[in-house]
Design a protein around this motif. Structure first.
Motif, PDB file in Angstrom:
ATOM      1  N   ASP A 196       0.695  -1.338   0.058  1.00  0.00           N
ATOM      2  CA  ASP A 196      -0.318   0.018   0.272  1.00  0.00           C
ATOM      3  C   ASP A 196       0.930   1.149  -0.205  1.00  0.00           C
ATOM      4  OD1 ASP A 196      -2.483  -1.232  -0.257  1.00  0.00           O
ATOM      5  OD2 ASP A 196      -2.933  -1.084   1.944  1.00  0.00           O
ATOM      6  N   ALA A 197       2.013   1.280   0.805  1.00  0.00           N
ATOM      7  CA  ALA A 197       2.664   2.562   0.724  1.00  0.00           C
ATOM      8  C   ALA A 197       3.400   2.688  -0.423  1.00  0.00           C
ATOM      9  CB  ALA A 197       3.836   2.185   1.813  1.00  0.00           C
ATOM     10  N   THR A 198       3.853   1.641  -1.342  1.00  0.00           N
ATOM     11  CA  THR A 198       4.457   1.708  -2.561  1.00  0.00           C
ATOM     12  C   THR A 198       3.671   2.325  -3.668  1.00  0.00           C
ATOM     13  OG1 THR A 198       5.873   0.008  -2.082  1.00  0.00           O
ATOM     14  CG2 THR A 198       5.620   0.700  -4.449  1.00  0.00           C
ATOM     15  N   ALA A 199       2.186   1.864  -3.620  1.00  0.00           N
ATOM     16  CA  ALA A 199       0.999   2.317  -4.362  1.00  0.00           C
ATOM     17  C   ALA A 199       0.637   3.538  -4.116  1.00  0.00           C
ATOM     18  CB  ALA A 199      -0.147   1.212  -4.136  1.00  0.00           C
ATOM     19  N   VAL A 200       0.584   4.198  -2.826  1.00  0.00           N
ATOM     20  CA  VAL A 200       0.041   5.299  -2.837  1.00  0.00           C
ATOM     21  C   VAL A 200       1.247   6.357  -3.109  1.00  0.00           C
ATOM     22  CG1 VAL A 200      -0.315   7.187  -0.677  1.00  0.00           C
ATOM     23  CG2 VAL A 200      -1.438   4.989  -0.747  1.00  0.00           C
ATOM     24  N   ALA A 201       2.629   5.765  -2.767  1.00  0.00           N
ATOM     25  CA  ALA A 201       3.640   7.093  -3.358  1.00  0.00           C
ATOM     26  C   ALA A 201       3.568   7.055  -4.937  1.00  0.00           C
ATOM     27  CB  ALA A 201       4.731   6.339  -2.884  1.00  0.00           C
ATOM     28  N   ARG A 202       3.223   6.223  -5.473  1.00  0.00           N
ATOM     29  CA  ARG A 202       3.227   6.184  -7.079  1.00  0.00           C
ATOM     30  C   ARG A 202       1.965   6.907  -7.555  1.00  0.00           C
ATOM     31  NH1 ARG A 202       5.407   3.371 -11.524  1.00  0.00           N
ATOM     32  NH2 ARG A 202       4.810   4.845 -13.303  1.00  0.00           N
ATOM     33  N   VAL A 203       0.721   6.633  -6.492  1.00  0.00           N
ATOM     34  CA  VAL A 203      -0.507   7.583  -7.118  1.00  0.00           C
ATOM     35  C   VAL A 203      -0.228   9.186  -6.947  1.00  0.00           C
ATOM     36  CG1 VAL A 203      -1.881   7.385  -5.314  1.00  0.00           C
ATOM     37  CG2 VAL A 203      -2.795   7.216  -7.662  1.00  0.00           C
ATOM     38  N   VAL A 204       0.398   9.298  -5.729  1.00  0.00           N
ATOM     39  CA  VAL A 204       0.723  10.834  -5.371  1.00  0.00           C
ATOM     40  C   VAL A 204       1.463  11.306  -6.611  1.00  0.00           C
ATOM     41  CG1 VAL A 204       1.979  12.180  -3.728  1.00  0.00           C
ATOM     42  CG2 VAL A 204       0.831  10.384  -2.819  1.00  0.00           C
TER      43      VAL A 204
ATOM     44  N   LEU B  18       1.420  14.648 -11.513  1.00  0.00           N
ATOM     45  CA  LEU B  18       1.739  14.803 -13.125  1.00  0.00           C
ATOM     46  C   LEU B  18       0.481  15.363 -13.566  1.00  0.00           C
ATOM     47  CD1 LEU B  18       4.292  11.753 -13.630  1.00  0.00           C
ATOM     48  CD2 LEU B  18       4.793  14.322 -13.751  1.00  0.00           C
ATOM     49  N   VAL B  19      -0.731  14.804 -13.521  1.00  0.00           N
ATOM     50  CA  VAL B  19      -1.830  14.922 -14.062  1.00  0.00           C
ATOM     51  C   VAL B  19      -2.274  16.304 -13.822  1.00  0.00           C
ATOM     52  CG1 VAL B  19      -4.314  14.557 -14.058  1.00  0.00           C
ATOM     53  CG2 VAL B  19      -2.660  12.592 -14.206  1.00  0.00           C
ATOM     54  N   ALA B  20      -2.089  16.696 -12.796  1.00  0.00           N
ATOM     55  CA  ALA B  20      -2.376  18.422 -12.263  1.00  0.00           C
ATOM     56  C   ALA B  20      -1.623  19.153 -13.138  1.00  0.00           C
ATOM     57  CB  ALA B  20      -2.214  18.654 -10.784  1.00  0.00           C
TER      58      ALA B  20
ATOM     59  N   ARG C 290     -14.599  18.827 -15.822  1.00  0.00           N
ATOM     60  CA  ARG C 290     -14.429  17.768 -15.086  1.00  0.00           C
ATOM     61  C   ARG C 290     -13.000  17.872 -14.758  1.00  0.00           C
ATOM     62  NH1 ARG C 290     -15.766  12.726 -13.160  1.00  0.00           N
ATOM     63  NH2 ARG C 290     -14.424  11.060 -12.997  1.00  0.00           N
ATOM     64  N   GLY C 291     -12.127  18.197 -15.515  1.00  0.00           N
ATOM     65  CA  GLY C 291     -10.608  18.371 -15.426  1.00  0.00           C
ATOM     66  C   GLY C 291     -10.480  19.593 -14.559  1.00  0.00           C
ATOM     67  N   ALA C 292     -11.373  20.669 -14.570  1.00  0.00           N
ATOM     68  CA  ALA C 292     -11.208  21.835 -13.701  1.00  0.00           C
ATOM     69  C   ALA C 292     -11.631  21.666 -12.234  1.00  0.00           C
ATOM     70  CB  ALA C 292     -12.019  22.911 -14.131  1.00  0.00           C
ATOM     71  N   THR C 293     -12.639  20.680 -12.198  1.00  0.00           N
ATOM     72  CA  THR C 293     -13.005  20.009 -10.862  1.00  0.00           C
ATOM     73  C   THR C 293     -11.784  19.259 -10.128  1.00  0.00           C
ATOM     74  OG1 THR C 293     -15.392  19.874 -11.607  1.00  0.00           O
ATOM     75  CG2 THR C 293     -14.773  18.642  -9.662  1.00  0.00           C
ATOM     76  N   TYR C 294     -11.191  18.587 -10.889  1.00  0.00           N
ATOM     77  CA  TYR C 294      -9.953  17.756 -10.502  1.00  0.00           C
ATOM     78  C   TYR C 294      -9.142  18.578  -9.768  1.00  0.00           C
ATOM     79  CZ  TYR C 294      -5.786  14.845 -10.660  1.00  0.00           C
ATOM     80  OH  TYR C 294      -4.624  14.160 -10.390  1.00  0.00           O
ATOM     81  N   LEU C 295      -8.688  19.806 -10.482  1.00  0.00           N
ATOM     82  CA  LEU C 295      -7.564  20.867  -9.689  1.00  0.00           C
ATOM     83  C   LEU C 295      -7.860  21.256  -8.698  1.00  0.00           C
ATOM     84  CD1 LEU C 295      -6.785  22.735 -13.334  1.00  0.00           C
ATOM     85  CD2 LEU C 295      -5.231  20.830 -12.082  1.00  0.00           C
ATOM     86  N   SER C 296      -9.242  21.328  -8.208  1.00  0.00           N
ATOM     87  CA  SER C 296      -9.569  21.929  -6.844  1.00  0.00           C
ATOM     88  C   SER C 296      -9.994  20.906  -5.854  1.00  0.00           C
ATOM     89  CB  SER C 296     -10.892  22.855  -7.447  1.00  0.00           C
ATOM     90  OG  SER C 296     -11.924  22.042  -7.637  1.00  0.00           O
ATOM     91  N   ALA C 297      -9.825  19.476  -6.349  1.00  0.00           N
ATOM     92  CA  ALA C 297     -10.096  18.512  -5.634  1.00  0.00           C
ATOM     93  C   ALA C 297      -9.069  17.840  -4.465  1.00  0.00           C
ATOM     94  CB  ALA C 297     -10.762  17.320  -6.516  1.00  0.00           C
TER      95      ALA C 297
ATOM     96  N   SER D 290      -7.742  12.320  -2.319  1.00  0.00           N
ATOM     97  CA  SER D 290      -8.669  11.221  -2.449  1.00  0.00           C
ATOM     98  C   SER D 290      -9.615  11.222  -3.489  1.00  0.00           C
ATOM     99  CB  SER D 290      -9.399  11.219  -1.221  1.00  0.00           C
ATOM    100  OG  SER D 290     -10.096  12.214  -0.729  1.00  0.00           O
ATOM    101  N   ARG D 291     -10.303  12.502  -3.750  1.00  0.00           N
ATOM    102  CA  ARG D 291     -11.110  12.605  -4.950  1.00  0.00           C
ATOM    103  C   ARG D 291     -10.378  12.593  -6.522  1.00  0.00           C
ATOM    104  NH1 ARG D 291     -16.455  12.343  -6.203  1.00  0.00           N
ATOM    105  NH2 ARG D 291     -17.087  13.324  -3.831  1.00  0.00           N
ATOM    106  N   ARG D 292      -9.251  13.302  -6.256  1.00  0.00           N
ATOM    107  CA  ARG D 292      -8.523  12.840  -7.701  1.00  0.00           C
ATOM    108  C   ARG D 292      -8.499  11.592  -7.792  1.00  0.00           C
ATOM    109  NH1 ARG D 292      -3.731  17.873  -7.223  1.00  0.00           N
ATOM    110  NH2 ARG D 292      -5.013  19.446  -7.647  1.00  0.00           N
ATOM    111  N   TRP D 293      -7.950  10.731  -6.739  1.00  0.00           N
ATOM    112  CA  TRP D 293      -7.572   9.406  -7.156  1.00  0.00           C
ATOM    113  C   TRP D 293      -8.924   8.572  -7.571  1.00  0.00           C
ATOM    114  CZ3 TRP D 293      -5.182   5.913  -2.487  1.00  0.00           C
ATOM    115  CH2 TRP D 293      -4.466   4.838  -3.215  1.00  0.00           C
ATOM    116  N   ALA D 294      -9.915   9.134  -7.045  1.00  0.00           N
ATOM    117  CA  ALA D 294     -11.281   8.182  -7.456  1.00  0.00           C
ATOM    118  C   ALA D 294     -11.817   8.702  -8.824  1.00  0.00           C
ATOM    119  CB  ALA D 294     -12.195   8.808  -6.495  1.00  0.00           C
TER     120      ALA D 294
END
Length: 776
Positions: free
Chosen positions: A255-263, A268-270, A345-352, A355-359
């Motif tokens: 989980d720690a490795t997975a969370v670090a990667r998604v962070v 990068l997406v932002a 939807r992308g603008a919503t992502y930037l302000s989220a 946890s919401r970004r991940w979802a």
């Protein structure tokens, strides 16, 4: 057959309306005739390998015309597995077979007094059971759905050896295999017993399966290898599947490795979204993004082109970017023009929050049909990144299976979980989707993460639109560690965040510091240039000082000096005010505006004078400001409450979200209820129909079927016929036979007078009224 054993229609009729509505919803069957054919190909596509194997055994046991017991099923399963050469450790045990019969009943594929479409205890005995009459043709040895057959796995050649074996074949034999692959896999020859002929040799080698004296079929495993699809294990794998929700929680290291990667992925997406929102990308004529634009984004972001490409694909999966006319318009647009830009939807992502970004990323990914690997696989397509021609339903189906499994999918494992998807999936697709799972934090080090388990728990089996983004966000928030409440500031002007940062803290840091490394912990560096950027973006010295004092136990004196010195010396010279009414600049006097209009930036951004002190442009305000400041003109923004000297915070160009209609249950609930009502009305009409209220004699053997049809044609009587049409749907009609031949039956339906053209091999059975065939 006992008189008390129900017909298939009677069994369905015995369920409450809401249960039948739910069945149709799970099958996405919305038409009034749906309940008459719920056991067609659509239902088979939902099954795992064991479900198809049990159904195959039921058909072999003759369950289409007489009830069979569980013992009959297990006996026939053993024979099928023996024929396929299935490893004993990969066979389902009796308990799994029993549970599978209940699963099949839940899809309307098996029926009997002890079975129900509603969920039942899987340990209870199913009792006597049958399958609908229209199923057997789908499990014939020459079916065009070879993935449903247990003995289709019989080729004993190891998977890794198949390419070499195929390449070593003589040219004539390889050409025969390629021809069979292109023509449906079935071949006919009178030389199958001649050991000197190619077909006989390939049967002996296990490349072909012999069906009868003059018919052979291409092994499913060989077919998959020839076409580059995923290849199942020799003999298949029918062992029990473990529910990801019921399994133990993944270990903390995974989980720690997975969370670090998604962070890192979320960051990068932002970054990409902010860049593409500031500077939309002009698409190619075909709609994708060209190499030149990717190179430009890479340079602007300081990232490798491959990283930018992968991140853009993630944005496309989640509909965070889209093609449209951006508002405000980008700099190089004159009149109308479509661009790849930030979606709503992308603008919503930037302000989220994270946890919401991940979802949003994960939920968008699991529905996405985009298959970027297709451009690499198919040399005949000149497709580019994000091009719509790379979309494929098979890609969405594969991601849906992976999401629902909660596992790290392998090519061989896909055949075990969902054969219908494996049969149309390439090796490249499996590899790419597995890599996507790593990028999205769904797996790490070859193991599924808690995020994968949470996603599987959110996705209802058979209901691909049921994921609740709010529920998924809450589940992912529980996996993420709590944000840190302190920063460590060092004498060299670096700031260490010893854990995850919440969105507000990260945004504040980003305003006056440059990120040097990211992940679970991050390092930031403060420089005079980064502090000047904070001044230009409207930050205040007091605001930054209060933030640092509240987050750090000790702030070096040198940093206090840098803050005060920068805000004291970096001041505006020309107080020009801009507002976002299509980028309007207002100067305090004609001289100031004349100086602005005399710059190259004014021409590049299309500024035009509306009055001696007012100019306007169709280009978004942030780009106008950036171009002018590159030439030394300082702009403040209307409504700024800071120092009175700041450039615009980014005013992103956005486009509407892509139009991807998804059917919800609420939208079709009335339609489904109508289908059930129509089914019950049809059943009542059949019961009341005087002409066919008597008993019928049904025949199932091909010769008997043709004889019954010939008799009906000669006598001018009607017959009841059940067959599978060209789409794989089961059809049940009373017809009058118009003409018939060994390859075609032409009839007219009694109910609607419609003409039917039926191929004899697709007929499951024919029923003739008893009184029409009784001899005196």
């Amino acid at each position: 057959m006992p008189d008390s054993f129900p017909t298939y229609a009677d069994w369905l009729s015995g369920h409450p309306d809401d249960v039948l509505v739910d069945l149709l919803w799970r099958l996405r069957a919305f038409h009034p005739s749906s309940l008459g054919s719920v056991s067609d190909v659509a239902a088979l596509r939902r099954l795992d390998a064991t479900g198809l194997a049990v159904l195959h055994a039921l058909v072999v046991a003759g369950a289409d015309h007489q009830p069979v017991e569980l013992e009959d099923v297990t006996t026939n399963l053993t024979q099928l597995w023996d024929a396929a050469g299935t490893d004993p450790e990969r066979r389902a045990d009796t308990a799994a077979v029993r549970a599978t019969t209940h699963t099949l009943a839940s899809w309307g594929l098996v029926f009997g007094p002890g079975l129900s479409v509603s969920p039942q205890d899987p340990t209870t005995a199913p009792g006597a059971m049958k399958v609908p009459m229209h199923l057997p043709p789908l499990f014939s040895a020459t079916t065009d759905l070879p993935w449903v057959l247990v003995d289709g796995y019989r080729c004993p050649i190891p998977t890794e050896d198949l390419p070499e074996v195929l390449n070593a074949l003589p040219t004539r034999q390889r050409r025969l295999l390629d021809t069979l692959e292109l023509s449906g896999g079935i071949g006919h020859s009178a030389t199958l017993d001649d050991p000197e002929r190619p077909l006989a040799r390939m049967i002996a080698a296990g490349l072909l399966d012999r069906v009868d004296a003059q018919t052979a079929r291409l092994s499913l495993r060989v077919s998959a290898s020839i076409s580059g699809r995923v290849v199942p294990l020799p003999g298949g794998d029918f062992s029990a599947l473990e529910s990801p929700v019921a399994s133990s929680r993944p270990d903390a290291r995974t989980d720690a490795t997975a969370v670090a990667r998604v962070v890192e992925t979320a960051r990068l997406v932002a970054d990409v979204l902010q860049q593409i929102g500031n500077t939309p990308v002009r698409p190619l004529n075909a709609g994708g993004i060209g190499v030149r634009e990717i190179a430009r984004l890479s340079k602007a972001l300081g990232l490798d082109a491959a990283v930018v490409s992968d991140t853009l694909v993630l944005c496309r999966h989640a509909d965070l970017i889209a093609v449209g006319l951006p508002v405000p318009a980008p700099q190089d647009v004159i009149g109308n023009g479509n661009f790849w830009s930030l979606s709503e939807r992308g603008a919503t992502y930037l302000s989220a929050p994270l946890s919401r970004r991940w979802a949003m990323l994960v939920d968008g990914w699991r529905h996405s049909p985009h298959a970027p690997w297709s451009a690499q696989d198919d040399a005949g397509t000149d497709a580019h990144l994000l091009q719509e021609s790379l979309d494929a339903a098979e890609a969405a189906a594969l991601r849906g299976v992976v999401a629902a499994s909660g596992q790290v999918i392998t090519a061989e494992g896909l055949w075990r979980i969902r054969p219908s998807v494996a049969a149309v999936t390439s090796e490249a697709a499996v590899d790419n989707v597995r890599d996507e799972c790593v990028i999205l934090g769904l797996s790490a080090d070859g193991e599924p993460s808690s995020a994968a388990v949470a996603l599987a728990a959110t996705v209802s089996d058979g209901d691909s639109d049921s994921a609740d983004e709010d529920r998924l966000t809450a589940a992912l928030a529980d996996i993420l560690p709590a944000p840190v409440g302190m920063l460590i500031i060092q004498a060299d002007m670096t700031i260490l965040a010893p854990g995850l940062l919440d969105g507000d803290t990260e945004a504040k840091l980003r305003a006056f510091a440059d990120v040097e490394s990211t992940g679970m912990a991050s390092v930031w560096r403060v420089t005079r240039e980064s502090m000047q950027r904070a001044v230009e973006r409207g930050e205040t010295a007091e605001g930054i000082e209060d933030f640092l004092a509240g987050m750090a136990p000790d702030v070096p004196q040198s940093l206090w000096y840098l803050i005060q010195d920068t805000f004291r010396t970096h001041r505006p010279e020309t107080p020009v005010v801009g507002s976002t009414a299509a980028s309007v600049l207002t100067a305090p006097d004609e001289k100031s505006m004349a100086a602005i209009m005399d710059t190259d930036a004014a021409e590049e951004t299309g500024l035009r004078l509306l009055s001696p002190t007012v100019a306007a442009s169709s280009v978004q305000l942030s780009l106008v400001v950036e171009a002018l400041e590159d030439e030394g003109v300082t702009i403040s923004i209307d409504g700024d409450t800071g120092t009175g000297r700041a450039t615009a915070a980014p005013v992103f160009s956005t486009v509407p979200d892509p139009d991807r209609p998804a059917t919800s249950f609420t939208q079709v609930a009335d339609q489904l209820a109508g289908a059930v009502e129509g089914f019950r009305r049809t059943r009542q009409d059949e019961d009341d129909e005087a002409g066919h209220s008597g008993e019928t004699t049904r025949v199932h053997e091909p010769r008997a079927i043709m004889a019954a049809l010939r008799h009906a044609y000669d006598a001018g009587t009607s017959v009841e016929i059940s067959y599978v049409d060209a789409t794989g749907s089961a059809v049940h009609e009373w017809i009058s036979v118009v003409t018939m031949s060994p390859v075609s039956i032409i009839g007219v339906t009694e109910a609607g007078g419609q003409s039917l053209h039926i191929q004899p091999h697709r007929v499951a059975w024919v029923g003739t009224p008893v009184e029409a065939t009784d001899e005196p």
